[in-house]
Motif scaffolding. Structure first.
Motif, PDB file in Angstrom:
ATOM      1  N   ALA A  91       0.823  -1.209   0.000  1.00  9.14           N
ATOM      2  CA  ALA A  91       0.000   0.000   0.000  1.00  9.14           C
ATOM      3  C   ALA A  91       0.855   1.256   0.000  1.00  9.14           C
ATOM      4  O   ALA A  91       0.515   2.258  -0.630  1.00  9.14           O
ATOM      5  CB  ALA A  91      -0.925  -0.003   1.213  1.00  9.14           C
ATOM      6  N   THR A  92       1.973   1.216   0.723  1.00  5.37           N
ATOM      7  CA  THR A  92       2.860   2.382   0.788  1.00  5.37           C
ATOM      8  C   THR A  92       3.367   2.754  -0.591  1.00  5.37           C
ATOM      9  O   THR A  92       3.462   3.929  -0.940  1.00  5.37           O
ATOM     10  CB  THR A  92       4.046   2.082   1.722  1.00  5.37           C
ATOM     11  OG1 THR A  92       3.548   1.841   3.035  1.00  5.37           O
ATOM     12  CG2 THR A  92       5.016   3.243   1.762  1.00  5.37           C
ATOM     13  N   THR A 151      -5.142   7.565   3.354  1.00  6.26           N
ATOM     14  CA  THR A 151      -6.496   7.254   2.889  1.00  6.26           C
ATOM     15  C   THR A 151      -6.655   5.767   2.672  1.00  6.26           C
ATOM     16  O   THR A 151      -7.678   5.167   3.039  1.00  6.26           O
ATOM     17  CB  THR A 151      -6.788   8.009   1.581  1.00  6.26           C
ATOM     18  OG1 THR A 151      -6.638   9.404   1.800  1.00  6.26           O
ATOM     19  CG2 THR A 151      -8.203   7.724   1.093  1.00  6.26           C
ATOM     20  N   TYR A 152      -5.641   5.148   2.067  1.00  3.35           N
ATOM     21  CA  TYR A 152      -5.687   3.701   1.876  1.00  3.35           C
ATOM     22  C   TYR A 152      -5.757   2.987   3.217  1.00  3.35           C
ATOM     23  O   TYR A 152      -6.520   2.026   3.382  1.00  3.35           O
ATOM     24  CB  TYR A 152      -4.456   3.223   1.104  1.00  3.35           C
ATOM     25  CG  TYR A 152      -4.464   1.739   0.822  1.00  3.35           C
ATOM     26  CD1 TYR A 152      -4.963   1.247  -0.386  1.00  3.35           C
ATOM     27  CD2 TYR A 152      -3.998   0.831   1.760  1.00  3.35           C
ATOM     28  CE1 TYR A 152      -4.983  -0.109  -0.637  1.00  3.35           C
ATOM     29  CE2 TYR A 152      -4.019  -0.535   1.508  1.00  3.35           C
ATOM     30  CZ  TYR A 152      -4.506  -1.000   0.304  1.00  3.35           C
ATOM     31  OH  TYR A 152      -4.534  -2.343   0.062  1.00  3.35           O
ATOM     32  N   GLN A 153      -4.966   3.446   4.181  1.00  6.41           N
ATOM     33  CA  GLN A 153      -4.981   2.845   5.507  1.00  6.41           C
ATOM     34  C   GLN A 153      -6.362   2.958   6.131  1.00  6.41           C
ATOM     35  O   GLN A 153      -6.847   2.021   6.781  1.00  6.41           O
ATOM     36  CB  GLN A 153      -3.928   3.527   6.398  1.00  6.41           C
ATOM     37  CG  GLN A 153      -3.967   3.129   7.873  1.00  6.41           C
ATOM     38  CD  GLN A 153      -3.406   1.741   8.118  1.00  6.41           C
ATOM     39  OE1 GLN A 153      -3.365   0.906   7.214  1.00  6.41           O
ATOM     40  NE2 GLN A 153      -2.985   1.481   9.342  1.00  6.41           N
ATOM     41  N   ALA A 175      -8.384  11.957   7.018  1.00  7.35           N
ATOM     42  CA  ALA A 175      -8.243  13.204   6.267  1.00  7.35           C
ATOM     43  C   ALA A 175      -7.655  14.313   7.126  1.00  7.35           C
ATOM     44  O   ALA A 175      -6.957  15.202   6.626  1.00  7.35           O
ATOM     45  CB  ALA A 175      -9.600  13.630   5.716  1.00  7.35           C
ATOM     46  N   ARG A 176      -7.930  14.266   8.428  1.00  7.36           N
ATOM     47  CA  ARG A 176      -7.418  15.293   9.336  1.00  7.36           C
ATOM     48  C   ARG A 176      -5.988  15.021   9.794  1.00  7.36           C
ATOM     49  O   ARG A 176      -5.347  15.890  10.387  1.00  7.36           O
ATOM     50  CB  ARG A 176      -8.336  15.408  10.555  1.00  7.36           C
ATOM     51  CG  ARG A 176      -9.741  15.915  10.218  1.00  7.36           C
ATOM     52  CD  ARG A 176     -10.606  15.954  11.467  1.00  7.36           C
ATOM     53  NE  ARG A 176     -11.937  16.476  11.174  1.00  7.36           N
ATOM     54  CZ  ARG A 176     -12.273  17.761  11.181  1.00  7.36           C
ATOM     55  NH1 ARG A 176     -11.361  18.668  11.486  1.00  7.36           N
ATOM     56  NH2 ARG A 176     -13.494  18.161  10.896  1.00  7.36           N
ATOM     57  N   THR A 177      -5.506  13.790   9.575  1.00  3.72           N
ATOM     58  CA  THR A 177      -4.150  13.437  10.013  1.00  3.72           C
ATOM     59  C   THR A 177      -3.244  13.112   8.840  1.00  3.72           C
ATOM     60  O   THR A 177      -2.213  12.480   9.013  1.00  3.72           O
ATOM     61  CB  THR A 177      -4.209  12.227  10.975  1.00  3.72           C
ATOM     62  OG1 THR A 177      -4.820  11.115  10.302  1.00  3.72           O
ATOM     63  CG2 THR A 177      -4.992  12.556  12.213  1.00  3.72           C
ATOM     64  N   GLU A 178      -3.615  13.553   7.635  1.00  4.34           N
ATOM     65  CA  GLU A 178      -2.807  13.252   6.465  1.00  4.34           C
ATOM     66  C   GLU A 178      -1.540  14.088   6.482  1.00  4.34           C
ATOM     67  O   GLU A 178      -1.567  15.282   6.771  1.00  4.34           O
ATOM     68  CB  GLU A 178      -3.616  13.532   5.200  1.00  4.34           C
ATOM     69  CG  GLU A 178      -2.993  12.951   3.948  1.00  4.34           C
ATOM     70  CD  GLU A 178      -3.933  12.999   2.767  1.00  4.34           C
ATOM     71  OE1 GLU A 178      -3.542  12.544   1.682  1.00  4.34           O
ATOM     72  OE2 GLU A 178      -5.068  13.493   2.948  1.00  4.34           O
ATOM     73  N   GLY A 179      -0.428  13.432   6.180  1.00  2.00           N
ATOM     74  CA  GLY A 179       0.858  14.118   6.207  1.00  2.00           C
ATOM     75  C   GLY A 179       1.588  13.867   7.509  1.00  2.00           C
ATOM     76  O   GLY A 179       0.965  13.661   8.559  1.00  2.00           O
ATOM     77  N   SER A 184      -4.130   4.259  14.268  1.00  2.00           N
ATOM     78  CA  SER A 184      -4.007   3.392  13.097  1.00  2.00           C
ATOM     79  C   SER A 184      -3.501   4.144  11.874  1.00  2.00           C
ATOM     80  O   SER A 184      -2.851   3.561  11.006  1.00  2.00           O
ATOM     81  CB  SER A 184      -5.357   2.746  12.786  1.00  2.00           C
ATOM     82  OG  SER A 184      -6.327   3.729  12.453  1.00  2.00           O
ATOM     83  N   VAL A 185      -3.790   5.438  11.787  1.00  2.00           N
ATOM     84  CA  VAL A 185      -3.317   6.242  10.663  1.00  2.00           C
ATOM     85  C   VAL A 185      -1.970   6.889  10.974  1.00  2.00           C
ATOM     86  O   VAL A 185      -1.034   6.819  10.176  1.00  2.00           O
ATOM     87  CB  VAL A 185      -4.350   7.316  10.298  1.00  2.00           C
ATOM     88  CG1 VAL A 185      -3.819   8.204   9.190  1.00  2.00           C
ATOM     89  CG2 VAL A 185      -5.663   6.669   9.880  1.00  2.00           C
ATOM     90  N   SER A 186      -1.851   7.514  12.131  1.00  2.00           N
ATOM     91  CA  SER A 186      -0.641   8.276  12.446  1.00  2.00           C
ATOM     92  C   SER A 186       0.579   7.385  12.614  1.00  2.00           C
ATOM     93  O   SER A 186       1.688   7.742  12.205  1.00  2.00           O
ATOM     94  CB  SER A 186      -0.864   9.110  13.712  1.00  2.00           C
ATOM     95  OG  SER A 186      -1.084   8.281  14.836  1.00  2.00           O
TER      96      SER A 186
END
Length: 408
Positions: free
Chosen positions: A110-111, A120-122, A262-266, A318-320
């Motif tokens: 996925a990376t 988003t994929y995660q 979406a709020r933790t992207e980047g 899970s995202v960060s």
């Protein structure tokens, strides 16, 4: 790939719901043997992530992932004929090692495929995985209701079938041309191989991130171990509330995962989310500490509120966690670095339940307060360390860009 992961997690959900009862009633293991069996499996799982990351520097991720699915297919088949404790030990260890390796390989795939949209994929994967786990638990409930030896074996076969289908689906995926290996991101202009890439085991800054990421995964043990045991032994809430924890968790993940991602992207937003993770888990611990007083209704509401809070913490983590694991790793050795980063979840699964049952809940409400305060403090350390490393990694790029601008 998302469909393959859904099929895989459905089979995993079947086996997760039935495994303890299978080993107890079919394999006839006592509590001591069962605990040792699961402990050895958890330890083997820790090795799965770095082994997968190292192998991904030399072989295609798709081929390795198919191999992991087929290995688990073989070990599930052995479970049908191996009932002696000595025979079950290596079988379960191999199963856990292959499972952890498969999860790491999925995220490596996925990376590369999702690129900058990996968060988003995660988020999509988390929603799909939870749906698969819930479906698998429902299938397992049917077999457990029958309760015969053949019913348990049918559940094992269902899990084995999921590996066959997942391997077939993975085989239909295609990796980008020129990117067969995770480390092959230099478009052929250099000849540096994996041997010249930096080692994560010698990178103190990255190892510090992995070490601090272990307590950042404690939400898993709090949800699956802490909440049920605290409700049963320390509150007046009815035991029927325990299944609602899974329902709350599943619904919130499906509804909110994409929004939170979406709020933790980047990388910088991900680092900020780590601090919010600590505060959210602290609030959850505060609610658990106050759930011991009052009647059944107030205790039930408090426990459900705690389930919601720990799920919110899980959504941020899970995202960060993966975003930072990718961003803090040098691109040339990203596969091996992410393999080491994947160890944090495996280590937490091994020590987290012991920490909660042996220390936190033994100390009563004060134990929960201490746990929440400790995780919050460590989350702030993790946030600061991550931002410092990000600044270090991006600093050399600025002079090069300036030189290019002048030369143009």
């Amino acid at each position: 790939m998302l469909l393959a992961q859904c099929v895989d997690r459905t089979g995993t959900g079947v086996w997760a719901a039935a495994s303890v009862l299978y080993f107890t009633f079919v394999s006839r293991l006592d509590a001591r043997q069962l605990g040792l069996l699961l402990g050895v499996g958890a330890i083997a799982g820790i090795a799965g992530s770095p082994l997968a990351g190292r192998a991904a520097e030399r072989f295609t991720v798709r081929g390795l992932l198919i191999g992991c699915h087929l290995l688990r297919l073989g070990t599930m088949g052995l479970l049908l004929v191996a009932h002696d404790f000595a025979a079950l030990l290596p079988v379960v260890a191999l199963t856990c090692l292959a499972e952890r390796a498969a999860k790491t390989l999925e995220m490596l795939f996925a990376t590369r495929i999702a690129g900058e949209r990996r968060s988003t994929y995660q988020a999509l994967f988390r929603s799909v995985a939870n749906a698969g786990y819930a479906l698998g638990a429902g299938i397992a409930a049917l077999g457990l209701a029958v309760g015969t030896t053949n019913a348990y074996r049918a559940l094992i076969l269902a899990n084995a079938l999921s590996f066959v289908l997942a391997a077939a689906l993975v085989r239909r995926t295609r990796e980008p041309v020129g990117h067969a290996l995770v480390t092959a991101e230099n478009d052929g202009r250099t000849t540096d191989g994996p041997s010249s890439a930096p080692s994560p085991w010698r990178d103190r800054g990255y190892l510090l991130f992995v070490l601090l990421d272990i307590p950042m995964n404690l939400d898993d043990s709090v949800l699956n171990v802490g909440l049920p045991l605290w409700l049963v032994h320390h509150t007046g809430a009815p035991h029927a509330v325990v299944p609602a924890f899974l329902v709350v968790n599943t619904v919130l993940v499906v509804v909110l995962q994409l929004r939170i991602s979406a709020r933790t992207e980047g990388p910088r937003r991900a680092a900020a989310a780590v601090g919010w993770y600590g505060m959210t888990l602290l609030t959850c611990c505060l609610v658990l500490a106050t759930a011991t007083g009052g009647g059944a209704w107030s205790a039930s509401l408090a426990m459900l509120a705690a389930a919601m809070l720990v799920t919110l913490a899980e959504l941020m983590r899970s995202v960060s966690s993966w975003e930072l694991a990718v961003s803090l790793a040098p691109p040339r050795a990203r596969a091996s670095y992410l393999g080491v980063a994947g160890m944090s979840q495996s280590v937490q699964k091994s020590v987290g339940p012991l920490l909660l049952t042996g220390a936190v809940m033994t100390a009563g409400p004060a134990g929960w307060l201490a746990l929440g305060a400790a995780v919050t403090g460590l989350s702030l350390v993790q946030r600061r360390a991550s931002l410092r490393r990000l600044a270090t990694l991006t600093a050399p790029a600025a002079p090069r860009q300036a030189v290019s601008a002048v030369g143009g």
